[in-house]
Design an enzyme around this catalytic site. Sequence first.
Site, short mmCIF file in Angstrom:
data_model
loop_
_atom_site.label_atom_id
_atom_site.label_comp_id
_atom_site.label_asym_id
_atom_site.label_seq_id
_atom_site.Cartn_x
_atom_site.Cartn_y
_atom_site.Cartn_z
NE ARG A 224 -4.29 -1.31 0.00
CZ ARG A 224 -4.44 -2.30 -0.90
NH1 ARG A 224 -3.48 -2.57 -1.77
NH2 ARG A 224 -5.56 -3.00 -0.93
CG HIS A 271 -3.61 -0.92 -7.06
ND1 HIS A 271 -4.06 -0.29 -5.95
CD2 HIS A 271 -3.63 -2.25 -6.76
CE1 HIS A 271 -4.35 -1.18 -5.00
NE2 HIS A 271 -4.10 -2.39 -5.49
P1 NDP Z 1 -2.00 -11.04 5.05
O1 NDP Z 1 -2.95 -10.46 6.04
O2 NDP Z 1 -2.08 -12.49 4.71
O3 NDP Z 1 -0.49 -10.79 5.55
C1 NDP Z 1 -0.09 -9.63 6.16
C2 NDP Z 1 1.30 -9.86 6.74
O4 NDP Z 1 1.75 -8.64 7.31
C3 NDP Z 1 1.30 -10.90 7.86
O5 NDP Z 1 2.45 -11.69 7.80
C4 NDP Z 1 1.31 -10.04 9.12
O6 NDP Z 1 1.92 -10.66 10.24
C5 NDP Z 1 2.16 -8.87 8.65
N1 NDP Z 1 1.90 -7.69 9.49
C6 NDP Z 1 0.75 -7.01 9.64
N2 NDP Z 1 0.92 -6.00 10.51
C7 NDP Z 1 2.21 -6.06 10.91
C8 NDP Z 1 3.00 -5.29 11.82
N3 NDP Z 1 2.48 -4.26 12.50
N4 NDP Z 1 4.28 -5.64 12.00
C9 NDP Z 1 4.82 -6.70 11.33
N5 NDP Z 1 4.12 -7.47 10.45
C10 NDP Z 1 2.83 -7.14 10.26
O7 NDP Z 1 -2.12 -10.14 3.76
P2 NDP Z 1 -1.80 -10.55 2.24
O8 NDP Z 1 -0.47 -11.18 2.19
O9 NDP Z 1 -2.96 -11.26 1.68
O10 NDP Z 1 -1.76 -9.09 1.57
C11 NDP Z 1 -0.82 -8.11 1.98
C12 NDP Z 1 -1.21 -6.77 1.38
O11 NDP Z 1 -0.93 -6.74 -0.01
C13 NDP Z 1 -2.68 -6.42 1.45
O12 NDP Z 1 -3.04 -5.96 2.73
C14 NDP Z 1 -2.80 -5.36 0.40
O13 NDP Z 1 -2.55 -4.10 0.98
C15 NDP Z 1 -1.70 -5.70 -0.59
N6 NDP Z 1 -2.20 -6.14 -1.90
C16 NDP Z 1 -1.84 -5.44 -3.02
C17 NDP Z 1 -2.27 -5.84 -4.27
C18 NDP Z 1 -1.82 -5.11 -5.50
O14 NDP Z 1 -2.27 -5.41 -6.59
N7 NDP Z 1 -0.92 -4.16 -5.39
C19 NDP Z 1 -3.15 -6.99 -4.45
C20 NDP Z 1 -3.47 -7.66 -3.22
C21 NDP Z 1 -3.01 -7.24 -2.00
P3 NDP Z 1 1.27 -11.98 10.90
O15 NDP Z 1 1.47 -13.08 9.87
O16 NDP Z 1 2.07 -12.19 12.11
O17 NDP Z 1 -0.17 -11.67 11.14
#
Ligand code: NDP
Length: 308
Positions: A224, A271
């Site tokens: 993001r 995007h």
């Molecule tokens: P997930 O919810 O599966 O994974 C998020 C990861 O981020 C997890 O490993 C989580 O840790 C970690 N995380 C969240 N908050 C923190 C923090 N404060 N400190 C450290 N680690 C943190 O999401 P996805 O992998 O499915 O997607 C990730 C992002 O990709 C989406 O939220 C979206 O913004 C973006 N996206 C972009 C697209 C594009 O076309 N550009 C398409 C799809 C998604 P933990 O595992 O411990 O919970």
Amino acid sequence: MVNVLFAAGAKRWPDYAEALPEAFAKAGLNVDLARDHAPETVDYIVTSPNGDVQDYRPYTACKLVQNIWAGVENITDNPTLTQPLARMVDPGLTQGMVEWVTGHALRHHLGMDLHIHGQDGVWRDFVPPLAWDRPVTVLGLGALGAACATTLAGLGFPVRGWARSAKDIDGVETFAGPGGLSQSLDKAQIVILLLPLTDATRHIMNTERLALLAPDAVILNPGRGSLIDNDALLGALDEHLGHATLDVFDTEPLPPEHPFWAHPKVTVTPHIASETRPRTAATVIAENIRRGEAGAPFRHLVDRSSGY
Ligand code: NDP
């Protein structure tokens, strides 16, 4: 009969109108899928943050709101949405992200631009290092980050990854929690941002974190836009960063006058890093509805307290 309201917009309706009934049938569900059910009769809503439903209060019988996007920051802030909310984890979306990340990582790793833009008679016989000499860091090890980290490790890159909770991913050195962030970024040459946007991750790549990276490091941001402090990024590009390939922005579409468009060290993609694929996503949606009807816990529920 289960009433499913498709609220993710007219543009997406034809694809899902084809894919969902097939997936519902395979899951043994008897579903009336429509775009116009009376609110109080709706059992499930399939939607996106900018979808047709913005006031969820009349949907009093709704057991689950299934987002078709992985990112949920623009839907969790809707105060009328009190029903359980699931985010999308779709094998097609994951595969697309792995392809985008791998492609852009290899572009920079191999120095492809030198030859794509250098067809001018100059023999630039620079040999890039092998992958195992190029440390890569992935911030966020969820559905998308873990798949990208695994693929890059499989190509031979030494991969470090960082998440909120401890992880065990084959071939990836993992770090957890606020204390692990600096260690995961230290001297990284390629950094990939796949964190969700929450209060804890906004501007996580600031001047101090950017300074931890190796000289000429490259940032890929398909997560993001607001994960990065843009002023800090522009400053770091002037000083030591090699390049930033950005797919997501604070404001989208990125305004034509934005400095990123013309910056020689920035690549803008609109995007498109990845997108939910209706055929594979339909199976995921059907499985969650099957669970709801069977009284089983839903998958991929959003935790409102952590924001993702
Ligand atoms: P997930 O919810 O599966 O994974 C998020 C990861 O981020 C997890 O490993 C989580 O840790 C970690 N995380 C969240 N908050 C923190 C923090 N404060 N400190 C450290 N680690 C943190 O999401 P996805 O992998 O499915 O997607 C990730 C992002 O990709 C989406 O939220 C979206 O913004 C973006 N996206 C972009 C697209 C594009 O076309 N550009 C398409 C799809 C998604 P933990 O595992 O411990 O919970």
